[in-house]
Each structure stands twice: as structure tokens, then as C-alpha cells.
Design a protein around this motif. Structure first.
Motif, PDB file in Angstrom:
ATOM      1  N   ARG A   1      62.693  13.695 104.678  1.00  0.00           N
ATOM      2  CA  ARG A   1      63.686  13.278 104.588  1.00  0.00           C
ATOM      3  C   ARG A   1      65.022  13.681 104.420  1.00  0.00           C
TER       4      ARG A   1
ATOM      5  N   SER B   1      58.404   5.391 106.900  1.00  0.00           N
ATOM      6  CA  SER B   1      58.138   4.386 106.419  1.00  0.00           C
ATOM      7  C   SER B   1      56.248   3.678 106.383  1.00  0.00           C
TER       8      SER B   1
ATOM      9  N   GLU C   1      54.065   6.048 106.134  1.00  0.00           N
ATOM     10  CA  GLU C   1      52.786   6.947 105.867  1.00  0.00           C
ATOM     11  C   GLU C   1      53.347   6.837 104.294  1.00  0.00           C
ATOM     12  N   SER C   2      54.784   6.727 103.718  1.00  0.00           N
ATOM     13  CA  SER C   2      55.052   6.624 102.069  1.00  0.00           C
ATOM     14  C   SER C   2      55.380   5.865 101.947  1.00  0.00           C
ATOM     15  N   SER C   3      56.263   5.395 102.297  1.00  0.00           N
ATOM     16  CA  SER C   3      57.111   3.763 101.738  1.00  0.00           C
ATOM     17  C   SER C   3      57.862   2.976 102.647  1.00  0.00           C
ATOM     18  N   ILE C   4      58.037   1.838 102.388  1.00  0.00           N
ATOM     19  CA  ILE C   4      58.738   0.698 103.703  1.00  0.00           C
ATOM     20  C   ILE C   4      60.280   0.880 103.044  1.00  0.00           C
ATOM     21  N   TYR C   5      60.214   1.591 102.195  1.00  0.00           N
ATOM     22  CA  TYR C   5      61.919   2.270 102.002  1.00  0.00           C
ATOM     23  C   TYR C   5      62.804   2.427 102.533  1.00  0.00           C
ATOM     24  N   TYR C   6      61.641   3.044 103.562  1.00  0.00           N
ATOM     25  CA  TYR C   6      62.419   4.082 104.720  1.00  0.00           C
ATOM     26  C   TYR C   6      62.834   3.245 105.656  1.00  0.00           C
TER      27      TYR C   6
END
Length: 173
Positions: A113, A150, A152-157
Motif C-alpha cells: 500500500r 483489492s 487479495e485483501s479488501s475491496i477498499y483498495y
């Protein structure tokens, strides 16, 4: 960064408290950085630079996590870009990029990030200084990292991916 989460709600009283904390313990990254960021947001540019530089010195000497150093270098880059000191902006973004790439040995989500954010900042600066090929490369790498994050970890990205796409759109105008 919990100490920055509510800066927009009551900036005038916050400034007084951040200044007290900074004056009491000027060499502490969190205090210097929070104070510098709020001064910057309020366009007190002459006053913002010293605590930014104090935070940078502390991050270089005592950073527990490379993200602190990348964060302050990116913030200084933004500060210098906003005050039209583009050479200094690029120097700080470039140093942030080196630090972010070095921290990838662990390859955590946070490290990627930080790298993506740095590439986005460099891409914007390169666009502003008409280094269009460099801008495109940085923004495409940034976009790739955010899309990977996004998945791999979170749609936040996905929001960050959209910002990178928007910056590419600005570049291609």
C-alpha cells in the motif's frame, strides 16, 4: 494513524493541542507529524516545514516500521509539491519509493500500500512536470498494486484503483 483521524472536525482547538504536544516532546514522530499535517492542511506553510523535518529526522533515526518513513517522505513530497518546490517534492517521493521498495522484502499488505501510494504521488508529479512516460509507468504500476490488493485483501483498495485510473485519465487528456 489514530492521531490524525479527526483533524477535520475541530482544527483550531486541535492545532493548539498538537502544538503543545509538539513543544513538550518535539522529537517524537507522532507529535511532530500530527502538528505538521494540521499546519499544512490549514496552509500555514512556513510553520509546517520545521515539524515535518523533525518528524522525518525521528523516522530516520527511530522508525519501528518502514511505513513511518515512507509516510513522512510522501507527506513532505506533497507539501513541497503544493508549495511549488518541485525538485524537493521529487527528492522526497523518490526517497519514499526507495524505502517502500526496500520494505517489500516482508511484502505485507501495508508495505505494498505504501509503495502504491508513493507511485501514485510520483505519477502525479511527473505528469505536472511533463514527464509523461515516467508518469504513465508509475501510475500503471500503482494501479496494478491496488488491483492486486483489492483481490487479495479488501475491496477498499478498489477506491484507490479508481483514483489511479482517474490520474491515468488526466495524464491521457
Amino acid at each position: 494513524m489514530l492521531f490524525r483521524s479527526n483533524l477535520h472536525q475541530r482544527p483550531t482547538p486541535a492545532l493548539a493541542e498538537y502544538e503543545k504536544a509538539y513543544r513538550y516532546r518535539p522529537g517524537v514522530f507522532a507529535f511532530a507529524f500530527a502538528y505538521a499535517v494540521l499546519l499544512h492542511k490549514q496552509h500555514h506553510y512556513a510553520e509546517a516545514e520545521p515539524p515535518y523535518l523533525t518528524a522525518l529526522q525521528d523516522a530516520r533515526e527511530n522508525a519501528a516500521h518502514p511505513g513511518e518513513l515512507v509516510t513522512i517522505l510522501n507527506s513532505l513530497g506533497e507539501f513541497y509539491a503544493e508549495t511549488n518546490r518541485l525538485k524537493e517534492a521529487e527528492e522526497n517521493y523518490s526517497a519514499a519509493l526507495v524505502s517502500a521498495r526496500q520494505s517489500l522484502t516482508v511484502n505485507t499488505v501495508a508495505d505494498r500500500r505504501y509503495l502504491a501510494a508513493t507511485l501514485n504521488n510520483l505519477g502525479r508529479l511527473y505528469n505536472d512536470t511533463q514527464r509523461l512516460s515516467d508518469s504513465e509507468s508509475a501510475l500503471k504500476e500503482c494501479l496494478s498494486l491496488y488491483q492486486q490488493l483489492s483481490r487479495e485483501s479488501s475491496i477498499y483498495y478498489l477506491v484507490d484503483s479508481a483514483v489511479a485510473l482517474n490520474n491515468l485519465g488526466i495524464l491521457y487528456e
